[in-house]
Scaffold this motif. Structure first.
Motif, PDB file in Angstrom:
ATOM      1  N   ALA A   1     -67.089-100.506   6.258  1.00  0.00           N
ATOM      2  CA  ALA A   1     -66.342 -99.652   7.191  1.00  0.00           C
ATOM      3  C   ALA A   1     -66.516 -98.181   6.827  1.00  0.00           C
ATOM      4  O   ALA A   1     -66.746 -97.342   7.713  1.00  0.00           O
ATOM      5  N   VAL A   2     -66.410 -97.843   5.555  1.00  0.00           N
ATOM      6  CA  VAL A   2     -66.597 -96.449   5.135  1.00  0.00           C
ATOM      7  C   VAL A   2     -68.017 -95.997   5.452  1.00  0.00           C
ATOM      8  O   VAL A   2     -68.229 -94.895   5.973  1.00  0.00           O
ATOM      9  N   ALA A   3     -69.009 -96.848   5.172  1.00  0.00           N
ATOM     10  CA  ALA A   3     -70.403 -96.494   5.456  1.00  0.00           C
ATOM     11  C   ALA A   3     -70.619 -96.262   6.945  1.00  0.00           C
ATOM     12  O   ALA A   3     -71.439 -95.432   7.334  1.00  0.00           O
ATOM     13  N   ASP A   4     -69.860 -96.960   7.787  1.00  0.00           N
ATOM     14  CA  ASP A   4     -69.948 -96.783   9.244  1.00  0.00           C
ATOM     15  C   ASP A   4     -69.072 -95.638   9.745  1.00  0.00           C
ATOM     16  O   ASP A   4     -68.981 -95.415  10.950  1.00  0.00           O
ATOM     17  N   GLY A   5     -68.391 -94.944   8.829  1.00  0.00           N
ATOM     18  CA  GLY A   5     -67.531 -93.831   9.222  1.00  0.00           C
ATOM     19  C   GLY A   5     -66.177 -94.257   9.751  1.00  0.00           C
ATOM     20  O   GLY A   5     -65.466 -93.460  10.351  1.00  0.00           O
ATOM     21  N   ASP A   6     -65.803 -95.508   9.524  1.00  0.00           N
ATOM     22  CA  ASP A   6     -64.533 -96.042  10.025  1.00  0.00           C
ATOM     23  C   ASP A   6     -63.534 -96.203   8.876  1.00  0.00           C
ATOM     24  O   ASP A   6     -63.231 -97.312   8.456  1.00  0.00           O
ATOM     25  N   VAL A   7     -63.037 -95.093   8.386  1.00  0.00           N
ATOM     26  CA  VAL A   7     -62.100 -95.111   7.261  1.00  0.00           C
ATOM     27  C   VAL A   7     -60.791 -95.793   7.659  1.00  0.00           C
ATOM     28  O   VAL A   7     -60.138 -96.424   6.832  1.00  0.00           O
TER      29      VAL A   7
ATOM     30  N   ASP B   1     -65.440 -90.695   1.270  1.00  0.00           N
ATOM     31  CA  ASP B   1     -66.798 -90.941   1.746  1.00  0.00           C
ATOM     32  C   ASP B   1     -67.760 -91.325   0.621  1.00  0.00           C
ATOM     33  O   ASP B   1     -68.946 -91.503   0.859  1.00  0.00           O
ATOM     34  N   ARG B   2     -67.252 -91.495  -0.586  1.00  0.00           N
ATOM     35  CA  ARG B   2     -68.101 -91.836  -1.726  1.00  0.00           C
ATOM     36  C   ARG B   2     -68.359 -93.338  -1.858  1.00  0.00           C
ATOM     37  O   ARG B   2     -69.100 -93.763  -2.728  1.00  0.00           O
ATOM     38  N   LEU B   3     -67.756 -94.156  -1.015  1.00  0.00           N
ATOM     39  CA  LEU B   3     -68.038 -95.581  -0.995  1.00  0.00           C
ATOM     40  C   LEU B   3     -69.161 -95.795   0.001  1.00  0.00           C
ATOM     41  O   LEU B   3     -69.146 -95.208   1.083  1.00  0.00           O
ATOM     42  N   GLY B   4     -70.137 -96.630  -0.343  1.00  0.00           N
ATOM     43  CA  GLY B   4     -71.232 -96.802   0.596  1.00  0.00           C
ATOM     44  C   GLY B   4     -71.969 -98.110   0.458  1.00  0.00           C
ATOM     45  O   GLY B   4     -71.752 -98.889  -0.475  1.00  0.00           O
TER      46      GLY B   4
ATOM     47  N   VAL C   1     -73.566-102.609  -2.331  1.00  0.00           N
ATOM     48  CA  VAL C   1     -72.649-101.480  -2.206  1.00  0.00           C
ATOM     49  C   VAL C   1     -72.677-100.619  -3.466  1.00  0.00           C
ATOM     50  O   VAL C   1     -73.200-101.031  -4.506  1.00  0.00           O
ATOM     51  N   TYR C   2     -72.105 -99.435  -3.362  1.00  0.00           N
ATOM     52  CA  TYR C   2     -72.045 -98.511  -4.497  1.00  0.00           C
ATOM     53  C   TYR C   2     -70.868 -97.573  -4.325  1.00  0.00           C
ATOM     54  O   TYR C   2     -70.291 -97.461  -3.235  1.00  0.00           O
ATOM     55  N   VAL C   3     -70.534 -96.898  -5.403  1.00  0.00           N
ATOM     56  CA  VAL C   3     -69.598 -95.779  -5.348  1.00  0.00           C
ATOM     57  C   VAL C   3     -70.370 -94.574  -5.884  1.00  0.00           C
ATOM     58  O   VAL C   3     -71.008 -94.650  -6.939  1.00  0.00           O
ATOM     59  N   ASP C   4     -70.362 -93.501  -5.128  1.00  0.00           N
ATOM     60  CA  ASP C   4     -71.125 -92.300  -5.469  1.00  0.00           C
ATOM     61  C   ASP C   4     -70.298 -91.429  -6.400  1.00  0.00           C
ATOM     62  O   ASP C   4     -69.292 -90.848  -5.992  1.00  0.00           O
TER      63      ASP C   4
END
Length: 189
Positions: A76-82, A143-146, A156-159
């Motif tokens: 969801a975060v990667a899709d911009g849907d926080v 936005d650091r989750l991706g 997945v990762y955390v930036d």
């Protein structure tokens, strides 16, 4: 000083559990559902807590269900849907009755846990991971989750980089993409 070291570790556990327990693709190859969920969960937890005990098959299966739900947060975060990510985290927090509690065990000093006493191992990790992700989502770093942007990889990762521009789960995926781009450029020349 790093006051959030336990939170950072719990978020790394969430990443590790998702990457070890959920099927999909990894570094250009299919990544099937693990045959032995207990061994995969043990590997996921030991990636952060090196001396973590062996996880049973039943606990691993329960953790795999938790990991699937955690994956939806990263996607969801990667899709911009926080908003959807926050809704899933809130559901996990409510279901697990997550709450802060100071603990001291195994010769360690007092530190913050995010679950109470007497829960299941998977339920406790679900509460901890949900709380860690809630802290990330509730900060300026949501936005650091991706999810890896390399072709044929959905790990997945955390930036945690300074500039927040990470796009890949690993240097292997980054290298695959750069090599493919280089080959495409040299072919066209």
């Amino acid at each position: 000083m790093d006051y959030n070291s336990h939170t950072d570790a719990v978020v790394r556990v969430a990443v590790s559990l998702v990457n070890e327990l959920t099927p999909g693709e990894r570094r250009g190859r299919p990544f099937p559902e693990p045959v032995d969920a207990g061994a995969a969960a043990t590997a996921g937890l030991r990636a952060v807590y090196t001396s973590y005990r062996e996880v049973t098959e039943a606990e691993g299966a329960e953790l795999a269900r938790v990991a699937a739900r955690l994956r939806t947060v990263f996607a969801a975060v990667a899709d911009g849907d926080v908003d959807s990510a926050a809704a899933e985290v809130n559901a996990l927090l409510e279901e697990t009755h997550a709450r802060p509690l100071l603990e001291r065990h195994d010769g360690e000093p007092w530190h913050l846990h995010f679950h109470g006493r007497g829960g299941t191992m998977a339920g406790d990790w679900a509460a901890s991971c949900a709380t860690g992700l809630a802290i990330v989502l509730g900060s300026e770093f949501s936005d650091r989750l991706g999810v890896c942007t390399a072709p044929h990889c959905d790990r997945v990762y955390v930036d945690v980089s300074r500039n927040g521009t990470r796009r890949f789960c690993s240097t292997a995926c980054q290298g695959r993409v750069k090599t493919a781009a280089f080959r495409a450029r040299t072919r066209s020349e």
